[in-house]
Design a protein around this motif. Structure first.
Motif, PDB file in Angstrom:
ATOM      1  N   ASP A  44       0.855  -1.385  -0.088  1.00 38.21           N
ATOM      2  CA  ASP A  44      -0.044  -0.032   0.001  1.00 38.21           C
ATOM      3  C   ASP A  44       1.014   1.292  -0.132  1.00 38.21           C
ATOM      4  O   ASP A  44       0.605   2.290  -0.632  1.00 38.21           O
ATOM      5  CB  ASP A  44      -0.894  -0.055   1.243  1.00 38.21           C
ATOM      6  CG  ASP A  44      -2.147  -0.981   0.983  1.00 38.21           C
ATOM      7  OD1 ASP A  44      -2.567  -0.978   0.158  1.00 38.21           O
ATOM      8  OD2 ASP A  44      -2.381  -1.649   2.201  1.00 38.21           O
ATOM      9  N   ASP A  46       3.918   1.724  -1.366  1.00 32.16           N
ATOM     10  CA  ASP A  46       4.330   1.599  -2.708  1.00 32.16           C
ATOM     11  C   ASP A  46       3.364   2.508  -3.405  1.00 32.16           C
ATOM     12  O   ASP A  46       3.476   3.360  -4.476  1.00 32.16           O
ATOM     13  CB  ASP A  46       4.776   0.364  -3.155  1.00 32.16           C
ATOM     14  CG  ASP A  46       6.290   0.166  -2.550  1.00 32.16           C
ATOM     15  OD1 ASP A  46       6.727   0.917  -2.053  1.00 32.16           O
ATOM     16  OD2 ASP A  46       6.436  -1.052  -2.567  1.00 32.16           O
ATOM     17  N   LEU A  47       2.152   1.987  -3.106  1.00 30.14           N
ATOM     18  CA  LEU A  47       0.828   2.398  -4.084  1.00 30.14           C
ATOM     19  C   LEU A  47       0.738   4.004  -3.738  1.00 30.14           C
ATOM     20  O   LEU A  47       0.523   4.642  -4.609  1.00 30.14           O
ATOM     21  CB  LEU A  47      -0.422   1.569  -3.589  1.00 30.14           C
ATOM     22  CG  LEU A  47      -1.708   1.927  -4.437  1.00 30.14           C
ATOM     23  CD1 LEU A  47      -1.399   1.184  -5.500  1.00 30.14           C
ATOM     24  CD2 LEU A  47      -2.901   1.133  -3.720  1.00 30.14           C
ATOM     25  N   VAL A  48       0.951   4.395  -2.565  1.00 26.71           N
ATOM     26  CA  VAL A  48       0.952   5.529  -2.357  1.00 26.71           C
ATOM     27  C   VAL A  48       1.894   6.433  -3.447  1.00 26.71           C
ATOM     28  O   VAL A  48       1.604   7.663  -3.907  1.00 26.71           O
ATOM     29  CB  VAL A  48       1.194   6.140  -0.724  1.00 26.71           C
ATOM     30  CG1 VAL A  48       1.620   7.529  -0.676  1.00 26.71           C
ATOM     31  CG2 VAL A  48       0.263   5.659   0.011  1.00 26.71           C
ATOM     32  N   HIS A  49       3.195   6.008  -3.268  1.00 26.98           N
ATOM     33  CA  HIS A  49       4.074   6.786  -4.054  1.00 26.98           C
ATOM     34  C   HIS A  49       3.647   6.609  -5.605  1.00 26.98           C
ATOM     35  O   HIS A  49       3.746   7.745  -6.387  1.00 26.98           O
ATOM     36  CB  HIS A  49       5.498   5.827  -4.059  1.00 26.98           C
ATOM     37  CG  HIS A  49       6.339   6.115  -3.025  1.00 26.98           C
ATOM     38  ND1 HIS A  49       6.756   7.380  -2.727  1.00 26.98           N
ATOM     39  CD2 HIS A  49       6.754   5.609  -2.037  1.00 26.98           C
ATOM     40  CE1 HIS A  49       7.536   7.336  -1.760  1.00 26.98           C
ATOM     41  NE2 HIS A  49       7.445   6.382  -1.049  1.00 26.98           N
ATOM     42  N   ASN A  51       0.744   6.499  -6.797  1.00 29.02           N
ATOM     43  CA  ASN A  51      -0.421   7.427  -7.021  1.00 29.02           C
ATOM     44  C   ASN A  51      -0.338   8.781  -6.995  1.00 29.02           C
ATOM     45  O   ASN A  51      -0.690   9.725  -7.473  1.00 29.02           O
ATOM     46  CB  ASN A  51      -1.836   6.992  -6.059  1.00 29.02           C
ATOM     47  CG  ASN A  51      -2.335   5.636  -6.490  1.00 29.02           C
ATOM     48  OD1 ASN A  51      -2.117   5.413  -7.591  1.00 29.02           O
ATOM     49  ND2 ASN A  51      -3.388   5.239  -5.766  1.00 29.02           N
ATOM     50  N   LEU A  52       0.651   9.079  -6.017  1.00 29.43           N
ATOM     51  CA  LEU A  52       1.285  10.521  -5.757  1.00 29.43           C
ATOM     52  C   LEU A  52       1.718  11.106  -7.316  1.00 29.43           C
ATOM     53  O   LEU A  52       1.381  12.131  -7.670  1.00 29.43           O
ATOM     54  CB  LEU A  52       2.325  10.681  -4.824  1.00 29.43           C
ATOM     55  CG  LEU A  52       2.007  10.697  -3.302  1.00 29.43           C
ATOM     56  CD1 LEU A  52       3.377  10.861  -2.615  1.00 29.43           C
ATOM     57  CD2 LEU A  52       0.975  11.941  -3.161  1.00 29.43           C
ATOM     58  N   GLU A  73      -7.726   2.392  -6.782  1.00 29.42           N
ATOM     59  CA  GLU A  73      -6.601   1.478  -6.132  1.00 29.42           C
ATOM     60  C   GLU A  73      -6.191   0.731  -7.768  1.00 29.42           C
ATOM     61  O   GLU A  73      -7.137   0.322  -8.350  1.00 29.42           O
ATOM     62  CB  GLU A  73      -6.428   0.647  -5.419  1.00 29.42           C
ATOM     63  CG  GLU A  73      -6.613   1.252  -3.886  1.00 29.42           C
ATOM     64  CD  GLU A  73      -6.708   0.219  -2.785  1.00 29.42           C
ATOM     65  OE1 GLU A  73      -7.094   0.554  -1.712  1.00 29.42           O
ATOM     66  OE2 GLU A  73      -6.302  -1.017  -3.175  1.00 29.42           O
TER      67      GLU A  73
END
Lengths: 75, 257
Positions: A44, A46-49, A51-52, A73
Motif C-alpha cells: 500500500d 508503494d501504492l502511495v508513491h 498514486n502521488l 487503487e
C-alpha cells in the motif's frame, strides 16, 4: 542514557521548512515498523508513491482536482 | 447508533523516564496525546477516529496528496517534539492499534529491540544530505551550430557531445561517492534513501545522493562544516543539508506481530 537533554542544543527544524518529499522519504521508507492492528502493508505504501505521481501528473495536466472522487487503487 | 471505538495511533516509542506529558502539540486527528507505558518504555499515542483512520479511510487519505501532507506533518510534529526532549524511535506513518492494551502488549513483546534502537540514537540526531548533478555550461554545444555541416562532421560532433556528457556524468557520480565516504566516516551511522522523483520534489536536476547520517549532537557543527567544505570542493554537484531530523532512518525495527 544520561544525556537526555542534549538534543535541546541544536536548532530545531521548523515545520514550514521541512519539504514534504524529504519527510515522506523518512515516514514511509523507514522508522519503527511494527505491525499494528490497522496498518497499511508495504504494498500500500508503494501504492502511495505511485498514486502521488498520478495525482501530480493529473494536476499538471489540468485534470479535475484530487478532491473529487477517491483515487481508485490499481488492481 | 454507537460510534466505533477510536483507534490508537502510535507516533513514537521512548524510554519511560517519568509520567510528565511529553508533547503539547496535537495529533493527526487534532487529538490530545497520551502515553501508554509498559515497563521501562512508553509509546506516545493518540485516539483517532476509526472511520477516517481505519484501513479504508487511511487508504483514501494517503492517496490524496494534500491529506497525506497534512497527516505526515502532524505525525512529524509529534515525533519532533518528543525527540527534542528524549531519545525517540519514530513509528512509521499509519500504525494504528485497537486499544491501549494492544500497544502495551507490543511494547512488552519487543522490549529488547526497542531498547537497542533507543540506545543507538541517544545523544544523536539525523542529518540529510542531498546532491544534484549540475549542468556544466562548458559541455554545451559550440556556437557554430548554424554552419552547414557534412554528415561525418555532424556525427563526430554528436559523438564528442555524448562522450563529454558521459564524462560529466561519471564525474558527478564519483563526486557523490566521495562525499558519501567522507561524511559516513564522520557519522555514527549512514543510510541511503532512493533519489527523489523530480515530479514530486519539483526539482528537475538529477538527484545523485539522498543520504541520511546519524551524528553525535556534539559533532553537529563539525558535520555541517564538512558538508559545506565538500560542497565547495565539488563544483560539479549542488549539495543540500537538511535537519536536524528525529532519527527516522536509524531507529529501524521490523517486527512481525
Amino acid at each position: 542514557m544520561t544525556d537526555l537533554d542534549r538534543t535541546d542544543r541544536a536548532t530545531p527544524t521548523t515545520h514550514e521548512q521541512v519539504s514534504i518529499v524529504d519527510l515522506l522519504d523518512r515516514l514511509l521508507d523507514t522508522g519503527v515498523v511494527i505491525t499494528g492492528d490497522v496498518t497499511l502493508s508495504i504494498a500500500d505504501v508503494d501504492l502511495v508513491h505511485v498514486n502521488l505521481n498520478a495525482i501530480i501528473a493529473s494536476v499538471r495536466a489540468g485534470a479535475p482536482s484530487p478532491d473529487g472522487p477517491p483515487v481508485r487503487e490499481a488492481s | 447508533m454507537t460510534e466505533p471505538a477510536p483507534g490508537v495511533w502510535v507516533y513514537a516509542i521512548c524510554p519511560a523516564v517519568d509520567d510528565r506529558l511529553l508533547v503539547e502539540v496535537r495529533g493527526v486527528d487534532d487529538e490530545i496525546l497520551r502515553h501508554v507505558r509498559a515497563g521501562d518504555l512508553m509509546a506516545v499515542v493518540g485516539s483517532v477516529d476509526r472511520e477516517r483512520f481505519g484501513a479504508d479511510g487511511l487508504r483514501r487519505s494517503l492517496n490524496d496528496l494534500d491529506k497525506l501532507a497534512a497527516i505526515a506533518r502532524a505525525h512529524h510534529a509529534v515525533v519532533e517534539a518528543a525527540a527534542r526532549v528524549r531519545p525517540t524511535a519514530p513509528a512509521r506513518l499509519a500504525t494504528v492499534y485497537d486499544d491501549d492494551d494492544r500497544v502495551r502488549e507490543m511494547l512488552a513483546v519487543h522490549r529488547d529491540a526497542f531498547a537497542a534502537a533507543l540506545d543507538h540514537v541517544t545523544g544523536r540526531q539525523e542529518w540529510g544530505v542531498k546532491a544534484y548533478g549540475r549542468a556544466r555550461s562548458d559541455v554545451a554545444s559550440g556556437s557554430d551550430e548554424r554552419a552547414p555541416m557534412t554528415g561525418t562532421a555532424y556525427l563526430r560532433q554528436r559523438r564528442a557531445a555524448l562522450s563529454a556528457r558521459d564524462a560529466s556524468r561519471r564525474e558527478v557520480i564519483a563526486g557523490a561517492e566521495a562525499i558519501h565516504e567522507r561524511l559516513a566516516a564522520l557519522a555514527v551511522d549512514a543510510g541511503r534513501h532512493r533519489p527523489q522523483d523530480p515530479q514530486l520534489s519539483g526539482d528537475p536536476r538529477p538527484m545523485v545522493l539522498n543520504d541520511a547520517y546519524l551524528v553525535a549532537n556534539d559533532d553537529a557543527e563539525k558535520f555541517a562544516q564538512a558538508v559545506s567544505v565538500l560542497a565547495g570542493a565539488h563544483p560539479e554537484l549542488s549539495v543540500e543539508l537538511t535537519g536536524p531530523w528525529p532519527p527516522y532512518s536509524f531507529a529501524v525495527i521490523e517486527v512481525a506481530p
